[in-house]
Motif scaffolding. Structure first.
Motif, mmCIF file in Angstrom:
data_model
loop_
_atom_site.group_PDB
_atom_site.id
_atom_site.type_symbol
_atom_site.label_atom_id
_atom_site.label_comp_id
_atom_site.label_asym_id
_atom_site.label_seq_id
_atom_site.Cartn_x
_atom_site.Cartn_y
_atom_site.Cartn_z
ATOM 1 N N GLU A 160 -24.189 13.777 57.745
ATOM 2 C CA GLU A 160 -23.395 13.238 59.206
ATOM 3 C C GLU A 160 -23.086 11.863 59.481
ATOM 4 O OE1 GLU A 160 -24.534 15.305 61.758
ATOM 5 O OE2 GLU A 160 -25.960 14.094 62.107
ATOM 6 N N ARG A 161 -24.107 10.516 58.986
ATOM 7 C CA ARG A 161 -23.840 9.451 58.906
ATOM 8 C C ARG A 161 -22.525 8.585 58.287
ATOM 9 N NH1 ARG A 161 -30.094 7.589 56.831
ATOM 10 N NH2 ARG A 161 -29.383 9.062 55.545
ATOM 11 N N THR A 162 -22.168 8.723 57.491
ATOM 12 C CA THR A 162 -21.171 8.877 56.264
ATOM 13 C C THR A 162 -20.128 9.256 56.927
ATOM 14 O OG1 THR A 162 -22.651 9.296 54.792
ATOM 15 C CG2 THR A 162 -22.868 7.529 54.743
ATOM 16 N N TYR A 163 -20.519 10.492 55.856
ATOM 17 C CA TYR A 163 -19.105 10.839 55.857
ATOM 18 C C TYR A 163 -17.768 10.882 55.003
ATOM 19 C CZ TYR A 163 -20.477 15.461 58.542
ATOM 20 O OH TYR A 163 -20.849 16.285 59.167
ATOM 21 N N GLU A 223 -20.278 -1.160 60.241
ATOM 22 C CA GLU A 223 -21.279 -0.388 60.609
ATOM 23 C C GLU A 223 -21.049 0.572 59.568
ATOM 24 O OE1 GLU A 223 -23.806 -0.661 62.057
ATOM 25 O OE2 GLU A 223 -23.961 1.643 62.547
ATOM 26 N N ARG A 224 -19.900 1.161 59.246
ATOM 27 C CA ARG A 224 -19.530 2.073 58.840
ATOM 28 C C ARG A 224 -20.599 1.721 56.823
ATOM 29 N NH1 ARG A 224 -14.536 5.111 59.767
ATOM 30 N NH2 ARG A 224 -15.049 5.404 62.229
#
Ligand SMILES: [Fe+2]
Ligand SMILES: [Fe+2]
Lengths: 243, 93
Positions: free
Chosen positions: B31-34, B57-58
């Motif tokens: 869920e931090r990236t998807y 940030e991503r």
């Protein structure tokens, strides 16, 4: 007379991007008559992200029409996201149509998220396990609804708005192995049967902008990483489409 | 875990091929990236990430998830942030 259609997809907004896209929409009313958004509005598909999207696109001086993308389904909150967008005055297509008056002309927009399955000759079919049948049936049902919605439109211009692609052309640059997850020829078949001025989609971040359906409908992949500009503008003019 | 179960040696399990696939899956499902469009390549103890994300940030999180999924590998974050230009010329259809 012409209708100028602005389009973008895959903005994948979240709290971390709040306010950033809005700035890029300044003056859009001078460039376009309508803004179409081709899904993947969010990254996680949460109501919180849905709120960011609603705020980013609310109260624009031109009508905004959107569909959802696969990311917008990730948290099972798609209905809530649709409600948030509609409250912000954004039209959300779910395998139906809407009509926008642009001066003397009417623009009909048909669409929904679409789905995958692959392309003619190299695609999945409704055969075998129930999971496989359900996968392909989903796309088939969508394309039937679009066909019906297009049939019901007698506007001067017609555009189809989708998240998934109707053709392989605009997927060039994506790995061949994932094509069946990027779109389906059934979407193109439905549109070719009734005719349209333009087919807008997103989803294929590594694809290319321009393509064509077998029936000659122009296809544009407007995923933000493909466009690398705030939005594209397509101007529809000349002869009326057959209906 | 049952001790009677025969011990299967699975020498291929950590082959770079599977490890890269695991990292790619983690990037899509964490869920931090998807992030679905990131390419992962492993050469020796080097892991290469390529693709595009929406912000710095991503971009940082993509590397963080890769490092967590493949500890011990040196991560080269070649992911770029999508640069968004002005709308530009309209196309007449
Ligand atoms: Fe996307
Ligand atoms: Fe997508």
């Amino acid at each position: 007379m012409r209708i100028r259609v602005a389009a973008v997809g895959d903005v994948h907004l979240g709290e971390d991007l709040r306010g950033r896209y809005r700035r890029r929409l300044d003056g859009i009313e001078e460039r376009a008559d309508v803004l179409l958004i081709a899904g993947d509005l969010t990254r996680h598909g949460t109501p919180e992200e849905g709120r960011v999207v609603a705020d980013e696109f609310r109260d624009l001086p031109i009508p905004v029409v959107t569909v959802l993308g696969n990311h917008d389904y990730q948290s099972d909150a798609e209905d809530e996201i649709v409600a948030l967008l509609r409250d912000a005055g954004i039209r959300v297509l779910q395998d139906d149509s809407t009509v926008i008056q642009c001066g003397d002309l009417r623009l009909g927009v048909v669409g929904g998220k679409g789905f995958g399955g692959g392309f003619a000759g190299k695609c999945a079919s409704e055969f075998g396990e129930p999971q496989m049948k359900a996968f392909v049936r989903h796309t088939r049902e969508i394309s039937e609804l679009w066909h019906k919605a297009l049939k019901g439109l007698n506007t001067e211009h017609r555009v189809v708005l989708s998240h998934y692609s109707p053709v392989k052309d605009t997927l060039a640059g994506e790995p061949l192995e994932i094509y069946p997850f990027l779109g389906s020829y059934l979407l193109a078949e439905a549109v070719d049967a009734e005719g349209a001025d333009l087919f807008i989609h997103g989803h294929a971040h590594s694809g290319v902008e321009k393509g064509l359906t077998p029936g000659g409908v122009r296809v544009r992949n407007v995923a933000l990483p493909v466009l690398r500009r705030a939005y594209a503008v397509y101007s529809l003019s000349g002869e009326e489409t057959e209906s | 875990m049952s001790h009677e179960a025969p011990h299967h040696v699975a020498p291929g399990h950590d082959a770079p091929h599977y490890l890269a696939a695991r990292v790619q899956r983690a990037l899509a499902e964490d869920e931090r990236t998807y992030e679905l469009g990131i390419r992962v390549d492993i050469r020796g103890d080097q892991l290469f990430l390529r693709g595009q994300v929406e912000c710095d940030e991503r971009r940082r999180l993509v590397a963080a998830v890769a490092e967590d999924t493949a500890p011990g590998l040196r991560v080269h974050n070649e992911v770029t942030v999508v640069e968004v230009r002005e709308p530009g010329e309209e196309e007449a259809l």
